[in-house]
Design a protein around this motif. Structure first.
Motif, PDB file in Angstrom:
ATOM      1  N   TRP A  72      -8.131  -4.636   6.422  1.00  0.00           N
ATOM      2  CA  TRP A  72      -8.022  -3.217   6.755  1.00  0.00           C
ATOM      3  C   TRP A  72      -7.283  -3.012   8.072  1.00  0.00           C
ATOM      4  O   TRP A  72      -6.440  -2.116   8.177  1.00  0.00           O
ATOM      5  CB  TRP A  72      -9.401  -2.591   6.813  1.00  0.00           C
ATOM      6  N   THR A  73      -7.583  -3.816   9.068  1.00  0.00           N
ATOM      7  CA  THR A  73      -6.922  -3.638  10.361  1.00  0.00           C
ATOM      8  C   THR A  73      -5.463  -4.081  10.323  1.00  0.00           C
ATOM      9  O   THR A  73      -4.685  -3.712  11.202  1.00  0.00           O
ATOM     10  CB  THR A  73      -7.663  -4.427  11.461  1.00  0.00           C
ATOM     11  N   SER A  74      -5.085  -4.847   9.293  1.00  0.00           N
ATOM     12  CA  SER A  74      -3.701  -5.309   9.154  1.00  0.00           C
ATOM     13  C   SER A  74      -2.984  -4.632   8.004  1.00  0.00           C
ATOM     14  O   SER A  74      -1.926  -5.102   7.566  1.00  0.00           O
ATOM     15  CB  SER A  74      -3.678  -6.833   8.943  1.00  0.00           C
ATOM     16  N   ARG A  75      -3.539  -3.521   7.525  1.00  0.00           N
ATOM     17  CA  ARG A  75      -3.007  -2.916   6.294  1.00  0.00           C
ATOM     18  C   ARG A  75      -1.557  -2.460   6.438  1.00  0.00           C
ATOM     19  O   ARG A  75      -0.797  -2.499   5.460  1.00  0.00           O
ATOM     20  CB  ARG A  75      -3.887  -1.754   5.844  1.00  0.00           C
ATOM     21  N   SER A  76      -1.163  -2.050   7.630  1.00  0.00           N
ATOM     22  CA  SER A  76       0.225  -1.615   7.791  1.00  0.00           C
ATOM     23  C   SER A  76       1.193  -2.787   7.637  1.00  0.00           C
ATOM     24  O   SER A  76       2.277  -2.641   7.060  1.00  0.00           O
ATOM     25  CB  SER A  76       0.419  -0.945   9.149  1.00  0.00           C
ATOM     26  N   ARG A  77       0.785  -3.944   8.121  1.00  0.00           N
ATOM     27  CA  ARG A  77       1.646  -5.128   8.001  1.00  0.00           C
ATOM     28  C   ARG A  77       1.619  -5.707   6.588  1.00  0.00           C
ATOM     29  O   ARG A  77       2.562  -6.390   6.173  1.00  0.00           O
ATOM     30  CB  ARG A  77       1.208  -6.197   9.005  1.00  0.00           C
ATOM     31  N   LEU A  78       0.545  -5.439   5.865  1.00  0.00           N
ATOM     32  CA  LEU A  78       0.418  -5.966   4.506  1.00  0.00           C
ATOM     33  C   LEU A  78       1.000  -5.019   3.461  1.00  0.00           C
ATOM     34  O   LEU A  78       0.993  -5.335   2.266  1.00  0.00           O
ATOM     35  CB  LEU A  78      -1.067  -6.220   4.187  1.00  0.00           C
TER      36      LEU A  78
END
Length: 321
Positions: A169-175
């Protein structure tokens, strides 16, 4: 902002959990065995049922951690510790066993282990804020390999999914670049293959490496299947998932209520010498869902009903929920 796809996936998991116990409890308690195809349905979803709930719970951690520390912990006491002890007490009253006299009987008791584990993860999360999320979930999974067997293995293993959900969730923009139909198709194929292998083993196939859901080597396969499910759920129209979303929004109600109800159903049917497997299955599935709907609606209208699931608190502090 509420993500409705989370409610959809969570609601589906709740149905599968109720189905599992509707099938397993009659076998364990009274020896009523269903046809193999019923067991196959449960076996097929073994890799995804509980890990998906843990992953989704971890995805909600970031929002929870924005609260002041006092409000954060109070909220978890109200929504996790309180219902846990309410329903553990109901459970021991229902089964009338001597284990309630021992303190071990109140730790991760029966089906409520999920709520117990969740509080442990939420309690630890603020202490791990400065630790990279990737390091947290990998440490949990690696620790599950070397931990003593039993409760510690499960606690760390499922903790890996919880904190992996937080990391995703905290890396969702990168994923975001991986959020494609092609990736989802590959992930779904991996998850499907994993479930088929589970079924093959359940039917007596001897595998070079036997499958155990707590084995670290199988985590990537489970994650693949869950992420494919999430991909599909995010694209389903809300109009087609209203029932599942209802279950997902009040998942704690259906989770804590279904098991004691199923125990009561078993006792009543056995007392009347009823041994038809389909009666146990239908009643064990539909009655908890039906009564759960009544209680889920009632908790928003009655403070007494609400107190079964959330610790009462002055209205001005409702934001701590």
């Amino acid at each position: 902002m509420r993500h409705t796809w989370m409610d959809t996936v969570r609601g589906g998991s709740i149905v599968l959990i109720i189905l599992l116990h509707a099938v397993a409890l009659p076998v364990i308690m009274v020896g009523v065995v269903p046809p193999q195809w019923v067991n196959d349905v449960n076996t097929f979803f073994v890799p995804f049922r509980m890990p998906s709930l843990m992953l989704l719970s971890g995805m909600l951690l970031e929002r929870a951690l924005r609260k002041p520390l006092g409000a954060y912990y109070l909220g978890k006491v109200r929504t996790l510790v309180w219902p846990y002890f309410i329903w553990v007490s109901i459970y021991w009253f229902a089964v009338d066993q001597e284990e309630w006299k021992s303190w071990e009987g109140w730790i991760a008791t029966s089906w409520l282990w999920f709520i117990f584990y969740l509080f442990f993860y939420y309690a630890a999360a603020p202490l791990l804020r400065r630790v990279p999320p990737v390091l947290v979930f990998t440490t949990c999974w690696l620790g599950s390999v070397f931990a003593p067997t039993g409760g510690w293995t499960d606690l760390l293993f499922y903790g890996g999914f919880f904190f992996a959900g937080h990391a995703i969730w905290t890396s969702r923009s990168r994923l975001q670049r991986l959020d494609t139909a092609r990736v989802a198709l590959i992930a779904g194929a991996i998850g499907l293959g994993f479930s088929i292998v589970h079924l093959a083993e359940a039917h007596g196939r001897v595998l070079p490496l036997p499958l155990y859901r707590e084995w670290l080597v199988y985590v990537p396969f489970t994650l693949s299947g869950i992420l494919a499910i999430i991909y599909v759920a995010r694209r389903l129209p809300d109009s087609s998932t209203s029932a599942l979303r209802f279950l997902g929004r009040d998942s704690v109600v259906f989770y804590v209520v279904h098991y004691p109800l199923q125990l009561v159903i078993l006792r009543v049917l056995a007392s009347y010498w009823i041994w038809d497997w389909w009666i146990y299955l239908v009643l064990g599935l539909l009655l908890p869902l039906g009564i759960g709907v009544v209680l889920a609606k009632g908790r928003h209208r009655s403070r007494i009903v609400s107190a079964l699931f959330v610790m009462p608190w002055p209205q001005r502090s409702a934001a701590t929920r």
